[in-house]
Motif scaffolding. Structure first.
Motif, PDB file in Angstrom:
ATOM      1  N   ARG A  51       2.831  -7.558  -0.270  1.00 44.41           N
ATOM      2  CA  ARG A  51       1.759  -6.602  -0.606  1.00 44.41           C
ATOM      3  C   ARG A  51       1.054  -6.073   0.638  1.00 44.41           C
ATOM      4  NH1 ARG A  51       0.271  -5.744  -5.929  1.00 44.41           N
ATOM      5  NH2 ARG A  51       0.741  -7.381  -7.427  1.00 44.41           N
ATOM      6  N   ALA A  52       1.118  -6.810   1.733  1.00 41.50           N
ATOM      7  CA  ALA A  52       0.547  -6.287   2.979  1.00 41.50           C
ATOM      8  C   ALA A  52       1.307  -5.041   3.417  1.00 41.50           C
ATOM      9  CB  ALA A  52       0.599  -7.347   4.070  1.00 41.50           C
ATOM     10  N   LEU A  53       2.588  -4.985   3.079  1.00 38.25           N
ATOM     11  CA  LEU A  53       3.407  -3.808   3.375  1.00 38.25           C
ATOM     12  C   LEU A  53       3.316  -2.779   2.258  1.00 38.25           C
ATOM     13  CD1 LEU A  53       6.709  -5.453   4.667  1.00 38.25           C
ATOM     14  CD2 LEU A  53       5.154  -3.999   5.991  1.00 38.25           C
ATOM     15  N   HIS A  54       3.265  -3.252   1.029  1.00 40.01           N
ATOM     16  CA  HIS A  54       3.291  -2.355  -0.127  1.00 40.01           C
ATOM     17  C   HIS A  54       2.229  -2.817  -1.126  1.00 40.01           C
ATOM     18  CE1 HIS A  54       4.467   0.225  -3.309  1.00 40.01           C
ATOM     19  NE2 HIS A  54       5.661   0.508  -2.835  1.00 40.01           N
TER      20      HIS A  54
ATOM     21  N   ARG B 148      -7.720  -3.512  -4.522  1.00 36.04           N
ATOM     22  CA  ARG B 148      -7.512  -4.627  -3.606  1.00 36.04           C
ATOM     23  C   ARG B 148      -7.243  -4.105  -2.190  1.00 36.04           C
ATOM     24  NH1 ARG B 148      -2.902  -6.687  -5.546  1.00 36.04           N
ATOM     25  NH2 ARG B 148      -3.918  -7.774  -7.249  1.00 36.04           N
ATOM     26  N   ARG B 149      -6.415  -3.057  -2.089  1.00 36.95           N
ATOM     27  CA  ARG B 149      -6.113  -2.518  -0.766  1.00 36.95           C
ATOM     28  C   ARG B 149      -7.317  -1.832  -0.133  1.00 36.95           C
ATOM     29  NH1 ARG B 149      -2.055  -1.135   3.028  1.00 36.95           N
ATOM     30  NH2 ARG B 149      -1.102  -2.993   2.125  1.00 36.95           N
TER      31      ARG B 149
END
Lengths: 233, 233
Positions: A51-54, B148-149
């Motif tokens: 999730r850090a990437l997507h 979240r992002r």
């Protein structure tokens, strides 16, 4: 180091090349840029590391040096901007090619995805039989308009294949084998023109190799070594 | 001559600024580029003259000298590429801003449009009450990921507003007044940050003026002279 993309470890479409790593692979093959692939499971896609990437926990992602991107349309555009072969040099023609990229993803694809949503989540519902034609008429309306604009041209804007065609062909491929696409012979021929491109074939074979490799050797080893070039774990 | 965009003669959302001329107006206001507006009726949108500009018979279109574009995302990107103020100068940051443009239109918006489709075409259907929560859960999943992002950041990528934020805010505005958006206070605040931008307000007022002008003087004259600057028939 070549760029690294992510793809499904377990192909949900059994290697039909409809997952969203396919347009990215195709774009990289069109411009002749080797790439590596990192396979991700459905579970790990939802983990913080991916999730850090997507942020939406999906594939594909694209990592190239300091740059990390998600969203297949954006990745294809980045590739098209970074190498030659997918966008015309003329500024206006380039803007129109990008316009067709957005048209593929924002105007043509959404009702096609609605149809898939119906297929996957509603086919056992009492309303499915009545509702499906509503969605299909929406798709049909888009295909009519697209077919009229394409006419007897090879590609959407003048005679040169662009990133706009790449995404549009990929979107229309979701309808392969349906009566919807068969109703529009010009669009069927357009899809076929995309699929015979050597770069398409290389990209298709590379994603298929993951599925066939997994089928033969499920759980036994490195799926990434099963056929496609430019791949690593 | 300033660029010319097309917009609905009869605002289907009664001036709420959800039609797709709104992001184009907003982008033009952000970069300080005056523009003209040509209003089109629902009938004339489907005629050959308009379809020559927009093959899907919709608004907006964008004409600037020899260039004619349709598809709001592509038009906003073209404006962002042509003027300063909507894309970072750093190449990687620029690629990420464009990534968020695609994320807004390809990942976040489609389930929101599905919900609107349900509202407009299925609210009298027997299945509407059972089906709506399925679609809303899909939207909720996207909003959770996006929220979240975003975290406690002002904008999606670092601290500078970009064309990616412009499209994302505009997409989320479709949920204003719904419980879905209220469930995510960070996203509600994000939308509010977009809406207080002077360029947003100018764009919003310009499209509202068409609706209020039509309301007061329906059929009596030139809707385009009713308030907004930079407009012509």
């Amino acid at each position: 180091m070549p760029p690294i993309i992510t793809a499904f470890e377990e192909s949900p479409d059994r290697g039909q090349g409809l997952a969203r790593d396919m347009p990215v692979r195709w774009a990289l093959e069109e411009v002749g840029q080797p790439y590596d692939v990192r396979l991700v499971s459905f579970g790990s896609m939802k983990e913080p590391a991916h999730r850090a990437l997507h942020p939406f926990g999906q594939i594909p992602t694209f990592e190239d040096g300091d740059l990390a991107l998600f969203e297949s349309g954006a990745i294809v555009l980045h590739i098209a901007e970074s190498y030659t072969g997918l966008l015309p040099e003329d500024a206006n023609a380039k803007a129109r090619a990008i316009m067709w990229m957005f048209a593929a993803l924002s105007t043509v694809e959404p009702p096609i995805i609605q149809r898939e949503f119906s297929h996957y989540f509603e086919r056992d519902k009492s309303w499915h039989k009545e509702r499906l034609p509503m969605v299909e008429n929406l798709i049909r309306s888009r295909l009519e308009d697209l077919s009229r604009r394409l006419g007897d041209g090879d590609w959407l804007d003048c005679e040169t294949f662009s990133a706009g065609d790449l995404l549009m062909v990929q979107v229309l491929r979701r309808l392969k084998g349906t009566n919807l696409l068969r109703e529009f012979p010009e669009l069927s021929a357009y899809v076929a023109r995309g699929e015979v491109r050597p770069a398409f074939k290389r990209a298709f074979d590379a994603q298929l190799a993951i599925f066939t490799g997994k089928s033969r050797h499920r759980g036994e080893g490195d799926a990434c070594s099963a056929g496609a070039s430019h791949m690593r774990r």
